[in-house]
Design a protein around this motif. Structure first.
Motif, short mmCIF file in Angstrom:
data_model
loop_
_atom_site.label_atom_id
_atom_site.label_comp_id
_atom_site.label_asym_id
_atom_site.label_seq_id
_atom_site.Cartn_x
_atom_site.Cartn_y
_atom_site.Cartn_z
N ASN A 159 0.74 -1.17 0.07
CA ASN A 159 -0.01 0.17 0.07
C ASN A 159 0.75 1.31 0.01
N CYS A 160 0.49 2.19 -0.63
CA CYS A 160 1.13 3.37 -0.50
C CYS A 160 0.56 4.02 0.67
N MET A 161 1.48 4.71 1.44
CA MET A 161 0.90 5.30 2.67
C MET A 161 1.29 6.70 2.85
N ALA A 162 0.50 7.66 3.43
CA ALA A 162 0.61 9.05 3.71
C ALA A 162 0.41 9.43 4.93
N TRP A 163 1.13 10.62 5.39
CA TRP A 163 0.82 11.33 6.60
C TRP A 163 0.04 12.56 6.43
N PHE A 164 -0.96 12.79 6.87
CA PHE A 164 -1.79 14.06 7.05
C PHE A 164 -1.63 14.92 8.20
N ARG A 165 -2.25 16.43 8.15
CA ARG A 165 -2.30 17.10 9.44
C ARG A 165 -3.49 17.47 9.20
N GLN A 166 -4.16 17.83 10.45
CA GLN A 166 -5.49 18.43 10.45
C GLN A 166 -5.33 19.57 11.48
N ASP A 167 -5.94 20.63 11.08
CA ASP A 167 -6.06 21.74 11.99
C ASP A 167 -7.45 21.85 12.51
N PRO A 168 -7.68 22.34 13.60
CA PRO A 168 -9.07 22.41 14.13
C PRO A 168 -10.11 22.93 13.04
N GLY A 169 -11.18 22.46 12.78
CA GLY A 169 -12.04 23.10 11.95
C GLY A 169 -11.85 22.68 10.49
N LYS A 170 -10.68 22.33 10.05
CA LYS A 170 -10.34 22.28 8.81
C LYS A 170 -10.17 20.66 8.22
N GLU A 171 -10.18 20.54 7.00
CA GLU A 171 -9.77 19.16 6.44
C GLU A 171 -8.46 18.75 6.61
N ARG A 172 -8.07 17.31 6.29
CA ARG A 172 -6.86 16.90 6.52
C ARG A 172 -6.11 17.24 5.24
N VAL A 173 -4.85 17.57 5.54
CA VAL A 173 -4.02 17.98 4.22
C VAL A 173 -2.64 16.98 4.28
N GLY A 174 -2.55 16.56 2.99
CA GLY A 174 -1.20 15.67 2.97
C GLY A 174 -0.14 16.28 3.34
N VAL A 175 0.86 15.57 3.87
CA VAL A 175 2.08 15.99 4.42
C VAL A 175 3.19 15.33 3.49
N ALA A 176 3.12 14.03 3.62
CA ALA A 176 4.01 13.10 2.79
C ALA A 176 3.59 11.73 2.46
N ARG A 177 3.97 11.20 1.66
CA ARG A 177 3.58 9.50 1.27
C ARG A 177 4.48 9.00 0.53
N ILE A 178 4.44 7.64 0.80
CA ILE A 178 5.60 6.69 0.55
C ILE A 178 4.96 5.26 -0.16
N TYR A 179 5.87 4.84 -0.96
CA TYR A 179 5.30 3.41 -1.43
C TYR A 179 6.55 2.62 -1.20
N THR A 180 6.60 1.90 -0.14
CA THR A 180 7.98 1.20 0.21
C THR A 180 8.26 0.00 -0.52
N ALA A 181 7.34 -0.40 -1.61
CA ALA A 181 7.57 -1.49 -2.53
C ALA A 181 8.58 -1.02 -3.48
N VAL A 182 8.81 0.30 -3.60
CA VAL A 182 9.64 0.85 -4.45
C VAL A 182 10.91 1.82 -4.06
N PRO A 183 11.93 1.66 -4.15
CA PRO A 183 13.04 2.50 -3.31
C PRO A 183 12.76 3.91 -3.62
N ASN A 184 13.13 4.50 -2.80
CA ASN A 184 13.15 6.04 -2.96
C ASN A 184 11.73 6.66 -3.40
N SER A 185 10.72 5.90 -3.26
CA SER A 185 9.37 6.28 -3.78
C SER A 185 8.64 7.19 -2.69
N THR A 186 9.08 8.33 -2.67
CA THR A 186 8.39 9.33 -1.46
C THR A 186 8.26 10.39 -2.23
N TYR A 187 7.22 11.08 -1.63
CA TYR A 187 6.68 12.67 -2.15
C TYR A 187 6.28 13.49 -1.07
N TYR A 188 6.55 14.66 -1.11
CA TYR A 188 6.34 15.70 0.04
C TYR A 188 5.54 16.94 -0.46
#
Length: 122
Positions: A32-61
């Motif tokens: 699975n591709c995995m992602a971290w999100f941040r949520q501020d009070p009263g706001k929607e979650r915002v993507g911060v970083a994601r990774i696909y561990t099956a592929v080396p160096n497959s990260t996005y910020y």
């Protein structure tokens, strides 16, 4: 049972560092591709970083965290990490992780964990 448990949050001063952990169960972070999100009070979650561990160096910020945050995965522990350095006050919030559709910030489901609170003070 699909479950995601975030931990590692806390209170730090601006410029400080934290390392967040995301322990996944019921599914593998390898397939699975995995992602971290941040949520501020009263706001929607915002993507911060994601990774696909099956592929080396497959990260996005998100542009705002490039060069300061590092996402990584430990396949043996089925856990994804987010190392956050040089933290800014505006990066306070609740941080969540989730499996996402690869190449996007779209969560695969609505089964969110409890998140972990990050508070950055000036």
């Amino acid at each position: 049972q699909v479950q995601t448990v975030e931990s590692g949050g806390g209170s730090v001063q601006a410029g400080g560092s934290l390392r967040l952990s995301c322990a996944a169960s019921g599914y593998s972070i390898r397939t699975n591709c995995m992602a971290w999100f941040r949520q501020d009070p009263g706001k929607e979650r915002v993507g911060v970083a994601r990774i696909y561990t099956a592929v080396p160096n497959s990260t996005y910020y998100a542009d705002s965290v490039k060069g300061r945050f590092t996402i990584s995965g430990d396949l043996a522990k089925n856990t994804v990490y987010l190392q956050m350095d040089s933290l800014k006050v505006e990066e306070s919030g609740i941080y969540y992780c989730a499996p996402v559709t690869c190449g996007t910030w779209q969560p695969m489901n609505n089964d969110w964990g409890q998140g972990t609170q990050v508070t950055v003070s000036s």
